[in-house]
Design a protein around this motif. Structure first.
Motif, PDB file in Angstrom:
ATOM      1  N   GLU A 172      35.677  39.416  39.851  1.00 43.53           N
ATOM      2  CA  GLU A 172      35.850  40.257  41.144  1.00 43.53           C
ATOM      3  C   GLU A 172      36.269  39.296  42.288  1.00 43.53           C
ATOM      4  O   GLU A 172      37.230  39.759  43.256  1.00 43.53           O
ATOM      5  CB  GLU A 172      34.679  40.993  41.558  1.00 43.53           C
ATOM      6  CG  GLU A 172      34.275  42.258  40.529  1.00 43.53           C
ATOM      7  CD  GLU A 172      35.122  43.349  40.390  1.00 43.53           C
ATOM      8  OE1 GLU A 172      36.277  43.335  41.211  1.00 43.53           O
ATOM      9  OE2 GLU A 172      35.199  43.999  39.341  1.00 43.53           O
ATOM     10  N   THR A 173      35.985  38.173  42.337  1.00 44.31           N
ATOM     11  CA  THR A 173      36.230  37.498  43.284  1.00 44.31           C
ATOM     12  C   THR A 173      37.982  36.996  42.876  1.00 44.31           C
ATOM     13  O   THR A 173      38.933  36.890  44.060  1.00 44.31           O
ATOM     14  CB  THR A 173      35.621  35.706  42.980  1.00 44.31           C
ATOM     15  OG1 THR A 173      34.214  35.936  43.202  1.00 44.31           O
ATOM     16  CG2 THR A 173      36.011  35.014  44.122  1.00 44.31           C
ATOM     17  N   ILE A 174      38.302  36.668  41.890  1.00 46.87           N
ATOM     18  CA  ILE A 174      39.700  36.333  41.633  1.00 46.87           C
ATOM     19  C   ILE A 174      40.571  37.650  41.739  1.00 46.87           C
ATOM     20  O   ILE A 174      41.476  37.431  42.342  1.00 46.87           O
ATOM     21  CB  ILE A 174      39.757  35.662  40.119  1.00 46.87           C
ATOM     22  CG1 ILE A 174      39.234  34.596  40.222  1.00 46.87           C
ATOM     23  CG2 ILE A 174      41.030  35.492  39.754  1.00 46.87           C
ATOM     24  CD1 ILE A 174      38.782  33.938  38.594  1.00 46.87           C
ATOM     25  N   ARG A 175      39.926  38.849  41.585  1.00 38.95           N
ATOM     26  CA  ARG A 175      40.776  40.018  41.964  1.00 38.95           C
ATOM     27  C   ARG A 175      41.002  40.070  43.311  1.00 38.95           C
ATOM     28  O   ARG A 175      42.407  40.536  43.773  1.00 38.95           O
ATOM     29  CB  ARG A 175      40.100  41.275  41.263  1.00 38.95           C
ATOM     30  CG  ARG A 175      40.198  41.463  39.842  1.00 38.95           C
ATOM     31  CD  ARG A 175      39.289  42.903  39.490  1.00 38.95           C
ATOM     32  NE  ARG A 175      38.971  42.783  38.285  1.00 38.95           N
ATOM     33  CZ  ARG A 175      39.900  43.232  37.307  1.00 38.95           C
ATOM     34  NH1 ARG A 175      41.321  43.536  37.520  1.00 38.95           N
ATOM     35  NH2 ARG A 175      39.381  43.136  35.937  1.00 38.95           N
TER      36      ARG A 175
ATOM     37  N   ARG B 180      42.892  37.226  47.722  1.00 41.50           N
ATOM     38  CA  ARG B 180      43.149  36.832  49.086  1.00 41.50           C
ATOM     39  C   ARG B 180      42.596  37.763  50.089  1.00 41.50           C
ATOM     40  O   ARG B 180      42.747  37.374  51.384  1.00 41.50           O
ATOM     41  CB  ARG B 180      45.014  37.112  49.032  1.00 41.50           C
ATOM     42  CG  ARG B 180      45.443  35.936  48.012  1.00 41.50           C
ATOM     43  CD  ARG B 180      46.967  36.015  47.883  1.00 41.50           C
ATOM     44  NE  ARG B 180      47.542  35.999  49.426  1.00 41.50           N
ATOM     45  CZ  ARG B 180      49.001  36.129  49.729  1.00 41.50           C
ATOM     46  NH1 ARG B 180      49.352  36.792  48.729  1.00 41.50           N
ATOM     47  NH2 ARG B 180      49.282  36.079  51.093  1.00 41.50           N
ATOM     48  N   GLU B 181      42.262  39.027  49.649  1.00 43.44           N
ATOM     49  CA  GLU B 181      41.686  39.852  50.668  1.00 43.44           C
ATOM     50  C   GLU B 181      40.157  39.152  51.117  1.00 43.44           C
ATOM     51  O   GLU B 181      40.190  39.189  52.352  1.00 43.44           O
ATOM     52  CB  GLU B 181      41.082  41.141  49.789  1.00 43.44           C
ATOM     53  CG  GLU B 181      40.152  42.102  50.678  1.00 43.44           C
ATOM     54  CD  GLU B 181      39.974  43.275  49.665  1.00 43.44           C
ATOM     55  OE1 GLU B 181      40.003  43.224  48.626  1.00 43.44           O
ATOM     56  OE2 GLU B 181      39.210  44.113  50.338  1.00 43.44           O
ATOM     57  N   ILE B 182      39.599  38.555  50.174  1.00 53.29           N
ATOM     58  CA  ILE B 182      38.273  37.559  50.570  1.00 53.29           C
ATOM     59  C   ILE B 182      38.787  36.357  51.434  1.00 53.29           C
ATOM     60  O   ILE B 182      38.076  36.356  52.558  1.00 53.29           O
ATOM     61  CB  ILE B 182      37.700  37.384  49.394  1.00 53.29           C
ATOM     62  CG1 ILE B 182      36.923  38.486  48.892  1.00 53.29           C
ATOM     63  CG2 ILE B 182      36.601  36.150  49.732  1.00 53.29           C
ATOM     64  CD1 ILE B 182      36.503  38.129  47.353  1.00 53.29           C
ATOM     65  N   ASP B 183      39.801  35.804  51.333  1.00 55.13           N
ATOM     66  CA  ASP B 183      40.276  34.557  52.111  1.00 55.13           C
ATOM     67  C   ASP B 183      40.624  35.378  53.418  1.00 55.13           C
ATOM     68  O   ASP B 183      40.326  34.455  54.343  1.00 55.13           O
ATOM     69  CB  ASP B 183      41.329  34.069  51.340  1.00 55.13           C
ATOM     70  CG  ASP B 183      40.724  32.899  50.176  1.00 55.13           C
ATOM     71  OD1 ASP B 183      39.593  32.765  50.299  1.00 55.13           O
ATOM     72  OD2 ASP B 183      41.503  32.307  49.422  1.00 55.13           O
TER      73      ASP B 183
ATOM     74  N   GLU C  30      41.912  49.050  48.920  1.00 49.73           N
ATOM     75  CA  GLU C  30      42.318  49.778  47.700  1.00 49.73           C
ATOM     76  C   GLU C  30      43.206  48.991  47.102  1.00 49.73           C
ATOM     77  O   GLU C  30      44.127  49.407  45.971  1.00 49.73           O
ATOM     78  CB  GLU C  30      42.774  51.261  47.870  1.00 49.73           C
ATOM     79  CG  GLU C  30      41.736  51.858  48.103  1.00 49.73           C
ATOM     80  CD  GLU C  30      41.761  53.371  48.457  1.00 49.73           C
ATOM     81  OE1 GLU C  30      43.060  54.032  48.115  1.00 49.73           O
ATOM     82  OE2 GLU C  30      41.086  54.065  48.501  1.00 49.73           O
ATOM     83  N   ALA C  31      43.809  47.830  47.641  1.00 52.19           N
ATOM     84  CA  ALA C  31      44.748  46.724  47.124  1.00 52.19           C
ATOM     85  C   ALA C  31      44.449  45.725  47.630  1.00 52.19           C
ATOM     86  O   ALA C  31      44.022  45.340  48.823  1.00 52.19           O
ATOM     87  CB  ALA C  31      46.185  47.272  47.713  1.00 52.19           C
ATOM     88  N   SER C  32      44.703  44.422  47.096  1.00 54.97           N
ATOM     89  CA  SER C  32      44.642  43.005  47.401  1.00 54.97           C
ATOM     90  C   SER C  32      45.890  42.237  46.871  1.00 54.97           C
ATOM     91  O   SER C  32      46.435  42.384  45.829  1.00 54.97           O
ATOM     92  CB  SER C  32      43.489  42.407  46.742  1.00 54.97           C
ATOM     93  OG  SER C  32      43.080  41.210  47.163  1.00 54.97           O
ATOM     94  N   ALA C  33      46.372  41.377  47.886  1.00 54.51           N
ATOM     95  CA  ALA C  33      47.632  40.746  47.735  1.00 54.51           C
ATOM     96  C   ALA C  33      47.434  39.803  46.621  1.00 54.51           C
ATOM     97  O   ALA C  33      46.281  39.361  46.057  1.00 54.51           O
ATOM     98  CB  ALA C  33      48.032  39.817  48.890  1.00 54.51           C
TER      99      ALA C  33
ATOM    100  N   ALA D 297      51.126  46.455  42.101  1.00 58.80           N
ATOM    101  CA  ALA D 297      50.201  45.330  41.078  1.00 58.80           C
ATOM    102  C   ALA D 297      49.272  45.057  42.285  1.00 58.80           C
ATOM    103  O   ALA D 297      48.027  44.958  41.675  1.00 58.80           O
ATOM    104  CB  ALA D 297      51.020  44.365  40.938  1.00 58.80           C
ATOM    105  N   ARG D 298      49.469  45.034  43.486  1.00 55.25           N
ATOM    106  CA  ARG D 298      48.033  44.854  44.411  1.00 55.25           C
ATOM    107  C   ARG D 298      47.057  46.031  44.400  1.00 55.25           C
ATOM    108  O   ARG D 298      46.071  45.803  44.417  1.00 55.25           O
ATOM    109  CB  ARG D 298      48.933  44.833  45.839  1.00 55.25           C
ATOM    110  CG  ARG D 298      49.543  43.859  46.251  1.00 55.25           C
ATOM    111  CD  ARG D 298      50.220  44.029  47.744  1.00 55.25           C
ATOM    112  NE  ARG D 298      50.553  42.939  48.239  1.00 55.25           N
ATOM    113  CZ  ARG D 298      50.533  42.437  49.434  1.00 55.25           C
ATOM    114  NH1 ARG D 298      50.266  43.420  50.366  1.00 55.25           N
ATOM    115  NH2 ARG D 298      51.229  41.486  49.963  1.00 55.25           N
ATOM    116  N   ARG D 299      47.504  47.202  43.805  1.00 55.02           N
ATOM    117  CA  ARG D 299      46.499  48.284  43.739  1.00 55.02           C
ATOM    118  C   ARG D 299      45.870  48.096  42.337  1.00 55.02           C
ATOM    119  O   ARG D 299      44.779  48.321  42.092  1.00 55.02           O
ATOM    120  CB  ARG D 299      47.019  49.727  43.640  1.00 55.02           C
ATOM    121  CG  ARG D 299      47.805  50.334  45.077  1.00 55.02           C
ATOM    122  CD  ARG D 299      48.258  51.778  45.166  1.00 55.02           C
ATOM    123  NE  ARG D 299      49.280  51.948  44.139  1.00 55.02           N
ATOM    124  CZ  ARG D 299      50.646  51.845  44.613  1.00 55.02           C
ATOM    125  NH1 ARG D 299      50.904  51.182  45.774  1.00 55.02           N
ATOM    126  NH2 ARG D 299      51.545  52.129  43.624  1.00 55.02           N
TER     127      ARG D 299
END
Ligand SMILES: C[S@@+](CC[C@H](N)C(=O)[O-])C[C@H]1O[C@@H](n2cnc3c(N)ncnc32)[C@H](O)[C@@H]1O
Length: 415
Positions: A54-57, A60-63, A133-136, A157-159
């Protein structure tokens, strides 16, 4: 902690330590999650894999969250950032309570940046962030795919990267699929294929033990569907672990399954035994093996596998331009040699689970021995080949039905 548990009982720190090692193996050493997780066998393994995955998914959102509260930007490989990433993935995607996130994160930075991590985590958890609902994707991937496929595909792809992909099953007996779908809350999207949205572990699903089906993404089932039903002798090149071999055997072809990896071919043989299907197996290098005269060949070439990012999000951090360039050199050699193993008039299906045009369209455009052999009509409902005979499956394809892995597939003929 006042948990009442005996000392040494699991307090959740083992899985977090393992997750930290997995994240490091993927992001700094370029390993796959599965390969990195092989060293863990105990009860911590599944949770560690879930946290790291989940961290890898959502990296960029988390960063972005972390960077919104630190005065000086933490280095990408700083331990504090790694621990904060794991902690925030638990918040956004795994519903871990805040107190458990904090008490399992802090021991990972004992004797190090504990105060920093405690402060940043406390601030972010008080804001109660919710998952987007999407992460870069990694910046280099977004740049490549925007040039190759455009903004809408990158948005899809982000979704896709933050959604749990469905489970697709391929059936030995096509007549079973409809009833199985109806009885197990699934849908039948194509002949022989059932899509489930979740449920128990694969080995606990009805029919696994009896070998009635195998797991195979719907996109991965398309190359074998392009092999002409009239072809008798079919060569499956780069065959292990055998999803496409089983499809070809179940469709009634006389199959030779070749792979250079003996251990992966052993898995293919196990899969054949479980499903009661038959194929001849050959351990050899597909660029050198010389048994010719096949009516049809399926070449599922090794590739960067960037099309599988929904199931293996770390591929997007591994697939460097160097890895793609190495793959293309091998793919071109494999395709040229495969063409020489066909009888005149024989059909070759070339496939890669890659979203890089260098590994798909460009490999086929550069070869000189084969001509396009466009199939007519839809391959499965909603999937139509281009007039060139090529199929390009991109993020966003069949999105409302749960999407597909990214693939390039071409059907060619030897004149
Ligand atoms: C994409 S996987 C194949 C998946 C398989 N077709 C399926 O449907 O289950 C690629 C396979 O290519 C094999 N491979 C890589 N280079 C090869 C070569 N030069 N000759 C034969 N097999 C090769 C790998 O061992 C690996 O099993």
């Amino acid at each position: 902690m006042k948990s009442g548990k005996p000392r040494g009982a699991d307090d959740g720190s083992g899985s977090r330590r393992a997750a930290l090692q997995l994240l490091d193996a993927v992001l700094r050493r370029g390993q796959t999650l599965d390969a990195a997780a092989q060293r863990f066998t105990g009860p911590d393994r599944a949770l560690a894999l879930a946290i790291a995955g989940e961290t890898i998914r959502r990296l960029r959102e988390i960063d972005g969250l972390i960077d919104s509260v630190t005065r000086l930007r933490l280095a990408d490989d700083a331990k504090a950032r790694m621990v904060l990433r794991l902690a925030l993935a638990q918040k956004l995607a795994l519903h871990v309570p805040d107190h458990a996130i904090v008490t399992t994160a802090l021991p990972l930075v004992e004797g190090g940046p504990r105060r920093l991590v405690h402060g940043v985590l406390g601030t972010l958890l008080r804001r109660n962030p919710t998952p987007s609902e999407a992460s870069a994707l990694p910046a280099a991937v977004e740049h490549r795919w925007t040039l190759a496929w455009g903004d809408q595909v990158v948005a899809a792809a982000r979704r896709a990267i933050v959604r749990r992909p469905p489970l697709d099953l391929s059936f030995v007996d096509p007549a079973e699929a409809a009833d199985y779908a109806a009885g197990n809350g699934g849908v039948q999207l194509a002949e022989r294929h059932v899509r489930l949205s979740g449920g128990p572990a694969v080995t606990d699903l009805p029919g696994f033990g009896e070998g009635r089906w195998w797991v195979q993404d719907l996109a991965a089932s398309l190359p074998a569907r392009l092999i002409p039903p009239t072809a008798e002798r079919v060569l499956d090149l780069c065959a292990a672990p055998g999803g496409k071999t089983m499809q070809l055997a179940a469709a009634g072809h006389q199959v030779t399954a070749l792979d250079r990896s003996a251990s992966r071919l052993a898995r293919l043989s196990d899969n054949l035994a479980r499903t009661g299907l038959r194929a001849e197996t050959v351990v050899a290098d597909a660029a050198e093996w010389n048994g010719g005269g096949f009516d049809a060949i399926l070449l599922d070439a090794p590739c960067s596998a960037t099309g599988t990012f929904r199931r293996h999000p770390e591929v997007l951090y591994r697939a460097s331009p160097r890895i793609v360039a190495e793959s293309t050199e091998l793919q071109a050699r494999l395709l040229a040699h495969a063409a020489s193993l066909l009888r005149p008039g024989g059909v070759l299906v070339y496939a890669v689970c890659s979203l890089e045009p260098e590994e798909g369209e460009q490999i086929v455009a550069a070869q000189t021995m084969l001509e396009p052999d466009p199939p007519t009509g839809e391959v499965i409902p909603g999937i139509m080949p281009a007039s060139t005979g090529e199929l390009r499956l991109l993020p966003g394809t069949l999105e409302e039905q749960g999407g597909l892995d990214g693939f390039f597939i071409a059907r060619l003929v030897r004149r």
